[in-house]
Motif scaffolding. Structure first.
Motif: not given
Ligand code: FAD
Length: 360
Positions: A21, A40, A46-48, A52-54, A181, A336, A339-342
């Motif tokens: 995101i 970061d 992180n969860s990203s 699996l990226g579907l 931060i 998220f 579906n965060g990737i989607l």
């Molecule tokens: C096993 C698994 C399978 C999945 N499969 C799919 C799929 O097939 N399709 C799909 O669309 N989605 C899928 N998802 C969901 C998707 O991964 C998440 O919705 C998405 O990654 C969320 O992204 P994000 O950037 O919000 O969070 P994150 O990727 O968790 O990133 C948040 C970032 O914030 C940083 N951070 C935290 N606090 C601070 C701070 N104080 N200062 C600076 N940085 C900070 C962290 O270090 C981290 O890097 C899956 C998730 C999992 C766990």
């Protein structure tokens, strides 16, 4: 009134969090000409990185409401962004189609109803004797699997996508700080983000893309936002059975809620779980392979060669995701859980529009 371009070149935006995101927001806003700093401490864990990226867009069984609107927009935006990002990684693509299967008669009836009402050539019920169903029944030793195929949904390799976005950010010379931060505050019309090392970073705007930790940075009295951690696990398993060729299966499919991605003749990925927890327990294999009444032997004997997990944030008391303009120059884009990737392209577009409105 100044144009967006004039404003954007002088506007410094801090993005906190560099998961999909944060990175996608950086891409969108950098293309609009804004000066971006992305912060970061640990962007590889992180969860990203676990995703699996579907991209389950068209197969979503509702055609109205906010969730559908975001999906619809993302489905439209993905091909454009893929074309753009291919300049940085020509192999990046969306592998299609996507197949959704069930052994539950009631769920299948709903699928049939959805397909007949939607009347879209790209969404079809799989014929009983189709090659997909035949091969799946053979491999999983089942007779009652049914489902649909979505020709326009698919999968993007999440790790490759994140690396490609990093290449883009580097190419654009976007400031990428490896810091945490711990506090943000507004002073004299500027935002000040303070790092754990006590460094202050000034900006005109801040976008919170740091998932669960976003709420630690906002005033809980003024903004009533609650997030719960949801653990998602996935694994790669090796199978040792000459009878089964996993490459005879579709490239990506879902059976009773579990996503399956064959990697080679004898290796596959299965994910993911939704658990209200922050620590994976030892029963990953059981959790991920219990999607049929009876497991085929090869799956029972499979050995985990890799397993991983990610912790996502699920909004408590409101719909996912949370995208809000909290105060002048402060936007939150989190929650998220699935579906965060989607959804990344549609959500970044929303943020960009909010910033546009801020200037006009
Ligand atoms: C096993 C698994 C399978 C999945 N499969 C799919 C799929 O097939 N399709 C799909 O669309 N989605 C899928 N998802 C969901 C998707 O991964 C998440 O919705 C998405 O990654 C969320 O992204 P994000 O950037 O919000 O969070 P994150 O990727 O968790 O990133 C948040 C970032 O914030 C940083 N951070 C935290 N606090 C601070 C701070 N104080 N200062 C600076 N940085 C900070 C962290 O270090 C981290 O890097 C899956 C998730 C999992 C766990």
């Amino acid at each position: 009134m100044k144009s967006l371009k004039e404003n954007s070149q002088k506007t410094h935006i801090v993005i906190i969090g560099s998961g999909i995101i944060g990175k996608f927001n950086a891409l969108e806003l950098s293309e609009l000409g804004f000066q971006i700093t992305i912060i970061d401490p640990n962007q590889l864990q992180n969860s990203s990185n676990a995703a699996l990226g579907l991209l389950m867009g068209n197969m979503y069984q509702r055609r109205r409401g906010r969730s559908w609107d975001l999906r619809k927009q993302s489905i439209e935006l993905w091909p454009q962004w893929i074309r753009f990002l291919q300049k940085f990684n020509y192999e990046l693509n969306i592998e299609k189609p996507l197949i959704q299967l069930t052994t539950n008669e009631e769920k299948f009836k709903k699928l049939e109803k959805f397909i007949s009402e939607i009347n879209d050539q790209n969404l079809r019920i799989l014929e009983k004797d189709s090659i997909f169903i035949n091969n799946i029944n053979k491999a999983f030793q089942t007779k009652n699997i049914k489902g649909m195929i979505s020709l326009k949904d698919g999968r993007i390799n999440a790790l490759s996508l994140l690396q490609t976005l990093d290449k883009y950010l580097k190419h654009k010379k976007i400031n990428h700080l490896k810091e945490e931060i711990i506090k943000i505050k507004k002073s004299n019309n500027q935002w000040i983000s303070t790092t754990r090392n006590n460094e202050n970073i000034k900006s005109d705007m801040v976008i919170l893309c740091n998932s669960l930790k976003a709420i630690d940075l906002i005033d809980s009295l003024s903004h009533n936002i609650k997030l719960k951690p949801i653990l998602g696990q996935a694994m790669e398993i090796d199978i040792n059975d000459a009878e089964v060729d996993l490459l005879s299966l579709p490239r990506q499919f879902n059976i009773n809620g579990k996503n399956i991605i064959p990697k080679s003749k004898n290796k596959l990925i299965i994910g993911s779980t939704d658990e209200y927890s922050t620590e994976p327990k030892e029963n990953t294999f059981e959790k991920l392979t219990n999607f049929l009444d009876k497991k085929p032997n090869w799956l029972m004997k499979g050995k985990i060669s890799k397993k991983w997990y990610g912790i996502r944030s699920r909004p408590d008391g409101e719909a996912s995701p949370i995208m809000k303009n909290l105060e002048d120059g402060l936007i939150i884009c989190t929650g998220f859980y699935k579906n965060g990737i989607l959804l990344a392209p549609a959500c970044s577009k929303w943020v960009a529009n909010e910033i546009r409105n801020y200037f006009y």
